[in-house]
Scaffold this motif. Structure first.
Motif, PDB file in Angstrom:
ATOM      1  N   GLY A  46       0.837  -1.187   0.000  1.00 15.91           N
ATOM      2  CA  GLY A  46       0.000   0.000   0.000  1.00 15.91           C
ATOM      3  C   GLY A  46       0.873   1.238   0.000  1.00 15.91           C
ATOM      4  N   PHE A  47       0.559   2.203  -0.840  1.00 14.31           N
ATOM      5  CA  PHE A  47       1.370   3.416  -0.962  1.00 14.31           C
ATOM      6  C   PHE A  47       0.653   4.601  -0.346  1.00 14.31           C
ATOM      7  N   ALA A  48       1.367   5.343   0.493  1.00 10.22           N
ATOM      8  CA  ALA A  48       0.835   6.611   0.980  1.00 10.22           C
ATOM      9  C   ALA A  48       0.755   7.602  -0.171  1.00 10.22           C
ATOM     10  N   VAL A  49       1.773   7.557  -1.060  1.00 11.36           N
ATOM     11  CA  VAL A  49       1.822   8.450  -2.213  1.00 11.36           C
ATOM     12  C   VAL A  49       2.307   7.667  -3.425  1.00 11.36           C
ATOM     13  N   GLY A  50       1.642   7.866  -4.549  1.00 17.86           N
ATOM     14  CA  GLY A  50       2.137   7.397  -5.828  1.00 17.86           C
ATOM     15  C   GLY A  50       2.426   8.608  -6.688  1.00 17.86           C
ATOM     16  N   ALA A  51       3.635   8.672  -7.273  1.00 18.02           N
ATOM     17  CA  ALA A  51       4.037   9.852  -8.045  1.00 18.02           C
ATOM     18  C   ALA A  51       4.481   9.441  -9.440  1.00 18.02           C
ATOM     19  N   PHE A  52       4.245  10.319 -10.401  1.00 17.35           N
ATOM     20  CA  PHE A  52       4.584  10.084 -11.803  1.00 17.35           C
ATOM     21  C   PHE A  52       5.464  11.218 -12.304  1.00 17.35           C
ATOM     22  N   THR A  53       6.595  10.862 -12.957  1.00 12.48           N
ATOM     23  CA  THR A  53       7.504  11.882 -13.471  1.00 12.48           C
ATOM     24  C   THR A  53       7.183  12.227 -14.928  1.00 12.48           C
ATOM     25  N   ASN A  54       7.310  11.263 -15.826  1.00 17.97           N
ATOM     26  CA  ASN A  54       7.147  11.507 -17.258  1.00 17.97           C
ATOM     27  C   ASN A  54       7.153  10.165 -17.966  1.00 17.97           C
ATOM     28  N   LEU A  55       6.947  10.182 -19.268  1.00 15.48           N
ATOM     29  CA  LEU A  55       7.003   8.957 -20.059  1.00 15.48           C
ATOM     30  C   LEU A  55       7.631   9.253 -21.415  1.00 15.48           C
ATOM     31  N   SER A  56       8.631   8.437 -21.770  1.00 14.06           N
ATOM     32  CA  SER A  56       9.231   8.491 -23.102  1.00 14.06           C
ATOM     33  C   SER A  56       9.651   7.075 -23.464  1.00 14.06           C
ATOM     34  N   ALA A  57      10.069   6.878 -24.695  1.00 13.76           N
ATOM     35  CA  ALA A  57      10.328   5.535 -25.194  1.00 13.76           C
ATOM     36  C   ALA A  57      11.446   4.837 -24.430  1.00 13.76           C
ATOM     37  N   GLU A  58      11.125   3.716 -23.830  1.00 13.70           N
ATOM     38  CA  GLU A  58      12.097   2.853 -23.153  1.00 13.70           C
ATOM     39  C   GLU A  58      11.421   1.514 -22.879  1.00 13.70           C
ATOM     40  N   HIS A  59      12.231   0.494 -22.725  1.00 13.72           N
ATOM     41  CA  HIS A  59      11.743  -0.852 -22.387  1.00 13.72           C
ATOM     42  C   HIS A  59      10.744  -1.381 -23.427  1.00 13.72           C
ATOM     43  N   LEU A  60      10.892  -0.939 -24.674  1.00 17.04           N
ATOM     44  CA  LEU A  60       9.968  -1.437 -25.696  1.00 17.04           C
ATOM     45  C   LEU A  60      10.373  -2.820 -26.193  1.00 17.04           C
ATOM     46  N   ASP A  61      11.432  -3.384 -25.591  1.00 18.66           N
ATOM     47  CA  ASP A  61      11.737  -4.800 -25.775  1.00 18.66           C
ATOM     48  C   ASP A  61      10.901  -5.652 -24.823  1.00 18.66           C
ATOM     49  N   PHE A  62      10.354  -5.021 -23.786  1.00 19.75           N
ATOM     50  CA  PHE A  62       9.517  -5.711 -22.807  1.00 19.75           C
ATOM     51  C   PHE A  62       8.044  -5.396 -23.026  1.00 19.75           C
ATOM     52  N   HIS A  63       7.737  -4.123 -23.254  1.00 17.76           N
ATOM     53  CA  HIS A  63       6.355  -3.690 -23.482  1.00 17.76           C
ATOM     54  C   HIS A  63       6.053  -3.696 -24.982  1.00 17.76           C
ATOM     55  N   ALA A  64       4.824  -4.013 -25.327  1.00 16.09           N
ATOM     56  CA  ALA A  64       4.450  -4.140 -26.738  1.00 16.09           C
ATOM     57  C   ALA A  64       4.565  -2.812 -27.477  1.00 16.09           C
ATOM     58  N   ASP A  65       4.191  -1.722 -26.822  1.00 17.86           N
ATOM     59  CA  ASP A  65       4.237  -0.398 -27.427  1.00 17.86           C
ATOM     60  C   ASP A  65       4.102   0.630 -26.323  1.00 17.86           C
TER      61      ASP A  65
END
Length: 496
Positions: free
Chosen positions: A203-222
């Motif tokens: 359980g998280f007291a806080v969930g934070a998001f920084t940004n998203l750019s292309a990476e790990h596309l060998d693991f994720h489909a797109d």
């Protein structure tokens, strides 16, 4: 105890079907692990299906070491080592998803005894977690840190094998931190961790998001699949959600109650940013309730202003005074992130972890803006990873640096020359670019240092804090920081 574990799995994974218990449902377990060779007496051994082998194939070793129970799927339960076993076997359709909630129960649900602040995103996770840890410590919290560079429990440093540990290891670590008096834990949460259930049961007291750019596309489909993995941190498991909204991916996460950061219309924003020659930045934070606060960070680049804003907003979400939190930001230095290497040379020398296109672009733009001299860049790409980014990174480096040395990073099982060729193909699209290929990373660093003149910037990018270079199946000791320092000391250009 086994009955309680089964019930926890059922409640956490109601759509995955029943949990069958074969054997003594009253058996007691005192720990959990995914690795047969690490089993301790009393452990729950999670025998997971894998791409090359099934964990149940190693169950005999786990049982020999004292496993008190086994969690696996139907195929695993049919393995010879488990058929007719004396220990109870829990059979579940998705044991990887189930081991997180099961481990949390076994270790006493440690995230209920801690304020866990999780940071996800492509870039900035490590820096934000370090800033957040320092801010919380300044506010009087007893902190832990879990991340790519290291795990810290009080003053004790532990190496990190993953950005986010496997579920049983994470729950055991959180329990240890809680037992040792930690009140707040700042941790990086990777897309792999969210996809593979490593933070399930937390359980998280806080969930934070920084940004998203292309990476790990060998693991994720797109990119949509990658984003969906990150978005799981905001599926209700975080009591407070803090999101950087200076890009379209962050804005997609905003719901009622989301704390927003970074954009001109956000809840938390920075104005009057002043960048000093030594990389220090001063700016004014505007926040909720008409907050106006001067802040200093010793990290260059606009992205680090955003990281500091995110850390402040996360700390404030747990009830701390932003003015007190800000005091902790001023002295933070992050290993391998814009890390300066000083031997008295008349130019700036920096090591950074940038190893994806957006990060390389931001790094070189930041260094370009801060110098009147040349930008000299040493850069490679890792093997057995997303190949599409290689020409892009080569092209960006050639566009944004005055001289580029394309070299080896962590080639792993690929031919290093083939990796360099893909980078060079992108770099050579840039007319007039000055690009050299030097496969030996040590020699490439030395070449950049030898070429440097007063007022220039030498940046070695890609490996950051890492202390080894993965070549084939072997990890060779190698530190960009150490090699850059040695090159500076050897070079006549490295002396004033």
């Amino acid at each position: 105890m086994i009955t309680a574990v089964a019930e926890r799995i059922r409640s956490a994974r109601p759509d995955d079907g029943p949990v069958e218990i074969v054997g003594d449902a009253g058996a007691r377990v005192t720990g959990a692990t995914l690795r047969a060779h690490e089993v301790r007496p009393g452990d729950l051994f999670a025998a997971l299906p894998g791409a090359r082998a099934h964990g149940a194939d190693f169950a005999d070793r786990a049982l020999e070491r004292g496993a008190a129970a086994v969690l696996t799927d139907a195929a695993g339960a049919e393995r010879d080592a488990l058929r007719g076993s004396d220990v109870p076997v829990l059979v579940h359709a998705d044991p990887r998803a189930a081991i997180g909630p099961a481990s949390a129960l076994v270790y006493g649900d440690p995230s209920t005894r801690l304020e866990v602040l999780g940071v996800t995103g492509t870039s900035g996770k490590t820096t934000t977690v370090y800033l957040l840890e320092a801010a919380l410590a300044a506010a009087g919290a007893t902190t832990g840190l879990i991340g790519t560079v290291e795990t810290r429990l009080g003053g004790q440093r532990l190496p990190s094998a993953f950005t986010t540990p496997e579920a049983p290891d994470l729950q055991a670590l959180l329990a240890r931190m809680a037992d040792d008096g930690a009140t707040h834990v700042a941790m990086e949460v990777s897309s792999h961790a969210l996809s593979l259930g490593r933070v399930a049961g937390t359980g998280f007291a806080v969930g934070a998001f920084t940004n998203l750019s292309a990476e790990h596309l060998d693991f994720h489909a797109d990119m949509e699949d990658y984003f969906a993995a990150k978005a799981r941190l905001f599926d209700g498991r975080s009591r407070h959600e803090v999101v950087c909204v200076d890009g379209p991916w962050g804005r997609r996460l905003v719901t009622d109650g989301t704390v927003t950061v970074g954009a001109p219309d956000a809840d938390w924003r920075a104005e009057h940013v002043v960048a000093l020659p030594d990389g220090t930045q001063r700016f004014t934070v505007h926040g909720p309730d008409a907050l106006e606060l001067p802040v200093t960070v010793r990290l260059p680049g606009a992205f680090n202003v955003t990281n500091a804003l995110l850390a402040l907003a996360c700390g404030a979400a747990t009830g701390h005074d932003p003015a007190v939190l800000a005091r902790g930001l001023a002295q933070v230095r992050v290993p391998g992130r814009m890390q300066r290497v000083e031997t008295g040379q008349p130019f700036l020398a920096v090591v950074d972890y940038a190893h994806k296109p957006a990060a390389v672009e931001a790094l070189l733009q930041t260094l370009r803006a801060g110098t009147s001299g040349r930008v000299l860049a040493v850069l490679g790409c890792g093997g057995d990873r997303d190949r599409a980014k290689r020409p892009v990174m080569g092209r960006l480096a050639a566009q944004l640096a005055d001289h580029v040395w394309i070299t080896d990073d962590n080639p792993r099982t690929e031919d290093p020359a083939a990796i360099r060729a893909e980078m060079l193909a992108g770099a050579r699209e840039v007319d007039g670019a000055l690009v050299d290929e030097v496969g030996d990373r040590r020699e490439a660093i030395a070449a950049a240092v030898a070429d440097a003149r007063p007022g220039d910037v030498v940046v070695v990018a890609g490996k950051g804090h890492e202390t080894g270079q993965q070549v084939g199946d072997h990890k060779v000791p190698f530190s960009d920081v150490d090699e850059l320092e040695r090159a500076l000391k050897r070079s006549a250009g490295g002396r004033p």
